[in-house]
Design a protein around this motif. Structure first.
Motif, PDB file in Angstrom:
ATOM      1  N   GLU A  85     -34.922  28.628 -99.305  1.00  7.76           N
ATOM      2  CA  GLU A  85     -33.706  28.177 -99.959  1.00  7.76           C
ATOM      3  C   GLU A  85     -33.043  29.258-100.815  1.00  7.76           C
ATOM      4  O   GLU A  85     -31.865  29.130-101.183  1.00  7.76           O
ATOM      5  CB  GLU A  85     -34.013  26.952-100.831  1.00  7.76           C
ATOM      6  CG  GLU A  85     -34.302  25.677-100.050  1.00  7.76           C
ATOM      7  CD  GLU A  85     -35.705  25.604 -99.463  1.00  7.76           C
ATOM      8  OE1 GLU A  85     -35.986  24.657 -98.728  1.00  7.76           O
ATOM      9  OE2 GLU A  85     -36.528  26.531 -99.735  1.00  7.76           O
ATOM     10  N   ASP A  86     -33.758  30.324-101.133  1.00  4.68           N
ATOM     11  CA  ASP A  86     -33.221  31.378-102.004  1.00  4.68           C
ATOM     12  C   ASP A  86     -32.356  32.396-101.260  1.00  4.68           C
ATOM     13  O   ASP A  86     -31.681  33.214-101.899  1.00  4.68           O
ATOM     14  CB  ASP A  86     -34.361  32.123-102.703  1.00  4.68           C
ATOM     15  CG  ASP A  86     -35.136  31.230-103.654  1.00  4.68           C
ATOM     16  OD1 ASP A  86     -34.509  30.360-104.284  1.00  4.68           O
ATOM     17  OD2 ASP A  86     -36.364  31.402-103.756  1.00  4.68           O
ATOM     18  N   TYR A  87     -32.381  32.361 -99.932  1.00  2.00           N
ATOM     19  CA  TYR A  87     -31.643  33.348 -99.134  1.00  2.00           C
ATOM     20  C   TYR A  87     -30.382  32.707 -98.547  1.00  2.00           C
ATOM     21  O   TYR A  87     -30.400  31.550 -98.112  1.00  2.00           O
ATOM     22  CB  TYR A  87     -32.524  33.914 -98.028  1.00  2.00           C
ATOM     23  CG  TYR A  87     -33.687  34.736 -98.548  1.00  2.00           C
ATOM     24  CD1 TYR A  87     -33.555  36.097 -98.764  1.00  2.00           C
ATOM     25  CD2 TYR A  87     -34.905  34.130 -98.838  1.00  2.00           C
ATOM     26  CE1 TYR A  87     -34.621  36.853 -99.248  1.00  2.00           C
ATOM     27  CE2 TYR A  87     -35.970  34.874 -99.331  1.00  2.00           C
ATOM     28  CZ  TYR A  87     -35.817  36.233 -99.537  1.00  2.00           C
ATOM     29  OH  TYR A  87     -36.863  36.972-100.022  1.00  2.00           O
ATOM     30  N   THR A  88     -29.294  33.465 -98.515  1.00  3.63           N
ATOM     31  CA  THR A  88     -28.028  32.968 -97.984  1.00  3.63           C
ATOM     32  C   THR A  88     -27.570  33.839 -96.819  1.00  3.63           C
ATOM     33  O   THR A  88     -27.797  35.060 -96.798  1.00  3.63           O
ATOM     34  CB  THR A  88     -26.935  32.967 -99.069  1.00  3.63           C
ATOM     35  OG1 THR A  88     -26.768  34.299 -99.570  1.00  3.63           O
ATOM     36  CG2 THR A  88     -27.314  32.049-100.216  1.00  3.63           C
ATOM     37  N   VAL A  89     -26.915  33.203 -95.856  1.00  4.77           N
ATOM     38  CA  VAL A  89     -26.384  33.941 -94.701  1.00  4.77           C
ATOM     39  C   VAL A  89     -25.333  34.938 -95.185  1.00  4.77           C
ATOM     40  O   VAL A  89     -24.456  34.609 -95.982  1.00  4.77           O
ATOM     41  CB  VAL A  89     -25.774  32.971 -93.675  1.00  4.77           C
ATOM     42  CG1 VAL A  89     -25.084  33.736 -92.546  1.00  4.77           C
ATOM     43  CG2 VAL A  89     -26.854  32.049 -93.113  1.00  4.77           C
ATOM     44  N   GLY A  90     -25.446  36.165 -94.729  1.00  4.72           N
ATOM     45  CA  GLY A  90     -24.559  37.243 -95.144  1.00  4.72           C
ATOM     46  C   GLY A  90     -25.122  38.109 -96.252  1.00  4.72           C
ATOM     47  O   GLY A  90     -24.573  39.190 -96.529  1.00  4.72           O
ATOM     48  N   GLU A  91     -26.204  37.657 -96.882  1.00  9.78           N
ATOM     49  CA  GLU A  91     -26.822  38.429 -97.967  1.00  9.78           C
ATOM     50  C   GLU A  91     -27.458  39.710 -97.424  1.00  9.78           C
ATOM     51  O   GLU A  91     -28.093  39.706 -96.376  1.00  9.78           O
ATOM     52  CB  GLU A  91     -27.889  37.576 -98.645  1.00  9.78           C
ATOM     53  CG  GLU A  91     -28.654  38.253 -99.747  1.00  9.78           C
ATOM     54  CD  GLU A  91     -29.712  37.353-100.366  1.00  9.78           C
ATOM     55  OE1 GLU A  91     -30.366  37.810-101.319  1.00  9.78           O
ATOM     56  OE2 GLU A  91     -29.883  36.208 -99.898  1.00  9.78           O
ATOM     57  N   ARG A  92     -27.283  40.810 -98.163  1.00  8.50           N
ATOM     58  CA  ARG A  92     -27.915  42.080 -97.809  1.00  8.50           C
ATOM     59  C   ARG A  92     -28.918  42.476 -98.877  1.00  8.50           C
ATOM     60  O   ARG A  92     -28.663  42.294-100.070  1.00  8.50           O
ATOM     61  CB  ARG A  92     -26.876  43.192 -97.652  1.00  8.50           C
ATOM     62  CG  ARG A  92     -26.067  43.090 -96.375  1.00  8.50           C
ATOM     63  CD  ARG A  92     -25.338  44.402 -96.098  1.00  8.50           C
ATOM     64  NE  ARG A  92     -24.554  44.324 -94.882  1.00  8.50           N
ATOM     65  CZ  ARG A  92     -23.977  45.374 -94.314  1.00  8.50           C
ATOM     66  NH1 ARG A  92     -24.105  46.582 -94.855  1.00  8.50           N
ATOM     67  NH2 ARG A  92     -23.270  45.237 -93.209  1.00  8.50           N
ATOM     68  N   ILE A  93     -30.041  43.011 -98.426  1.00 10.09           N
ATOM     69  CA  ILE A  93     -31.129  43.397 -99.330  1.00 10.09           C
ATOM     70  C   ILE A  93     -31.465  44.855 -99.077  1.00 10.09           C
ATOM     71  O   ILE A  93     -31.877  45.227 -97.965  1.00 10.09           O
ATOM     72  CB  ILE A  93     -32.378  42.532 -99.089  1.00 10.09           C
ATOM     73  CG1 ILE A  93     -32.034  41.047 -99.242  1.00 10.09           C
ATOM     74  CG2 ILE A  93     -33.508  42.927-100.039  1.00 10.09           C
ATOM     75  CD1 ILE A  93     -33.037  40.121 -98.606  1.00 10.09           C
ATOM     76  N   ASN A  94     -31.285  45.697-100.075  1.00  8.52           N
ATOM     77  CA  ASN A  94     -31.675  47.101 -99.989  1.00  8.52           C
ATOM     78  C   ASN A  94     -33.153  47.191-100.367  1.00  8.52           C
ATOM     79  O   ASN A  94     -33.545  46.842-101.473  1.00  8.52           O
ATOM     80  CB  ASN A  94     -30.833  47.940-100.952  1.00  8.52           C
ATOM     81  CG  ASN A  94     -31.131  49.423-100.841  1.00  8.52           C
ATOM     82  OD1 ASN A  94     -32.110  49.832-100.220  1.00  8.52           O
ATOM     83  ND2 ASN A  94     -30.294  50.244-101.457  1.00  8.52           N
ATOM     84  N   HIS A  95     -33.979  47.661 -99.447  1.00 10.72           N
ATOM     85  CA  HIS A  95     -35.421  47.683 -99.680  1.00 10.72           C
ATOM     86  C   HIS A  95     -35.882  48.894-100.502  1.00 10.72           C
ATOM     87  O   HIS A  95     -37.070  49.009-100.829  1.00 10.72           O
ATOM     88  CB  HIS A  95     -36.160  47.605 -98.346  1.00 10.72           C
ATOM     89  CG  HIS A  95     -35.806  46.370 -97.563  1.00 10.72           C
ATOM     90  ND1 HIS A  95     -35.965  45.107 -98.072  1.00 10.72           N
ATOM     91  CD2 HIS A  95     -35.262  46.221 -96.332  1.00 10.72           C
ATOM     92  CE1 HIS A  95     -35.558  44.220 -97.180  1.00 10.72           C
ATOM     93  NE2 HIS A  95     -35.128  44.875 -96.116  1.00 10.72           N
ATOM     94  N   ILE A  96     -34.987  49.784-100.790  1.00 14.63           N
ATOM     95  CA  ILE A  96     -35.123  50.855-101.788  1.00 14.63           C
ATOM     96  C   ILE A  96     -36.140  51.932-101.425  1.00 14.63           C
ATOM     97  O   ILE A  96     -35.817  53.120-101.383  1.00 14.63           O
ATOM     98  CB  ILE A  96     -35.462  50.283-103.192  1.00 14.63           C
ATOM     99  CG1 ILE A  96     -34.363  49.321-103.653  1.00 14.63           C
ATOM    100  CG2 ILE A  96     -35.652  51.423-104.202  1.00 14.63           C
ATOM    101  CD1 ILE A  96     -34.681  48.592-104.951  1.00 14.63           C
ATOM    102  N   ASN A  97     -37.396  51.538-101.163  1.00 13.16           N
ATOM    103  CA  ASN A  97     -38.459  52.521-100.950  1.00 13.16           C
ATOM    104  C   ASN A  97     -38.284  53.274 -99.639  1.00 13.16           C
ATOM    105  O   ASN A  97     -37.737  52.745 -98.670  1.00 13.16           O
ATOM    106  CB  ASN A  97     -39.828  51.843-100.959  1.00 13.16           C
ATOM    107  CG  ASN A  97     -40.023  50.954-102.170  1.00 13.16           C
ATOM    108  OD1 ASN A  97     -40.039  49.744-102.052  1.00 13.16           O
ATOM    109  ND2 ASN A  97     -40.160  51.553-103.326  1.00 13.16           N
TER     110      ASN A  97
END
Length: 350
Positions: A197-209
């Motif tokens: 439920e915490d994730y939304t369609v279109g969301e981008r996540i930079n994994h950084i490492n």
């Protein structure tokens, strides 16, 4: 000295005929040592593939092979028959992870040729195969389609009748199988409390490492899967190639990018399907991999488990969140390595 006729020089483009079935050699029994080596080479931290107790609590039968690890084993079986003479592995589609692979399971593989198309140069062609992996109980554990550009043995050979398979854009959520119920999920041990439920369609996540790849690492990784492709091992034969050096197996990029994706997607370790995948650019020793993910879709599986459709993009030697990976015309930016579309299971809110 000429090659001995008993030696296998691999199939060339002319050798592939739609409808043919290729039975791949060398079944492989998966061991706990293989699982530990995979973690050591990729840096994977997903809890269900690190802890037997966590895996059992989540609904898995025990400590299993990461689905991508099993995928690479099955892929590796196919290389001597499908891509030993390949110029490049081009893409994947319609990949289905059907059941877990445990230490002690033995995997074997076979492929069916489903398409061929000669390139305009007349020197190479594209071959499509559907490969499946089967365990010692003759249960299908996975299947996937891949296509590869293969050298012709003789450029003067006539072009075959073109057959290009129709492939789905994505595996339907209704066809997702093999996921654990996730009724018990120790979030602190998993590393995050973020759920479906915490994730939304279109969301981008930079994994950084990032992770820098060295010569020995990529060679050991590819040998773990018994992948014999010349472009990955034979430096002498590659000195006259278009790159002039060995190319790192694209599966290394997939698994390391997925391992980097732990930072932000800690609870999505269970890959359920591979919708599409493109190896965009080459990776070489001493390049550094970074990655970001985009949520493309969501699907409820059970009351306790859902699935996220994720695009995983890997780049080299640059901040993955600082540039557009495609331009307005749809062309990939310089430095993009991988565009990988997959479904992963994730626990739902309690």
């Amino acid at each position: 000295m000429t090659a001995n006729p008993k030696s296998n020089s691999g199939n060339f483009f002319e050798d592939f005929k739609p409808g043919d079935t290729l039975i791949h050699a060398t079944p492989q029994t998966v061991t706990e040592g293989d699982l530990a080596l995979y973690r050591a080479l990729t840096g994977s931290r997903y809890a269900q593939y690190s802890s037997a107790e966590f895996a059992k609590a989540a609904g898995l039968p025990g400590l299993c092979a990461d689905p991508l690890h099993a995928f690479h084993i099955v892929f590796g079986k196919s290389v001597p028959d499908v891509s030993l003479n390949a110029v490049a592995n081009l893409g994947y589609a319609d990949g289905r992870i059907l059941r877990p692979v445990l230490p002690g399971d033995t995997l074997r593989a076979e492929s069916q040729v489903i398409g061929v198309k000669e390139n305009s140069s007349g020197k190479t062609g594209v071959v499509w195969v559907r490969t499946k992996g089967v365990n010692q109980r003759r249960e299908e554990v996975m299947s996937f389609v891949r296509w590869v550009m293969v050298n012709k043995r003789d450029a003067a050979s006539p072009a075959p009748e073109e057959v290009v398979p129709q492939l789905p854009e994505a595996v339907s959520p209704q066809d997702l199988t093999g996921y654990p119920e996730m009724k018990s999920w120790p979030f602190a041990q998993a590393g995050s409390r973020h759920v479906y439920e915490d994730y939304t369609v279109g969301e981008r996540i930079n994994h950084i490492n990032g992770m820098t790849i060295q010569e020995a690492e990529h060679q050991i990784t590819t040998r773990l899967y018994q992948n014999t492709a010349k472009v990955h091992f034979d430096f002498h034969s590659q000195k006259e190639s278009r790159f002039g050096k060995r190319l790192i197996y694209g599966g290394v990029v997939i698994s390391i990018a997925r391992s980097l994706a732990f930072n932000g997607l800690e609870n999505t370790g269970q890959v359920l399907a591979i919708n599409a995948g493109t190896h965009v650019g080459p990776l070489f020793a001493w390049d550094t991999i970074y990655a970001w993910s985009e949520v493309l879709d969501k699907a409820e599986l059970t009351e306790t488990a859902g699935a996220l459709r994720l695009r995983l993009v890997a780049v080299k030697d640059q901040n993955p969140g600082a540039f557009a990976y495609k331009d307005a015309a749809g062309k990939y930016a310089e430095g993009v390595l991988l565009d990988f579309d997959y479904w992963a299971a994730i626990p739902r809110a309690r």
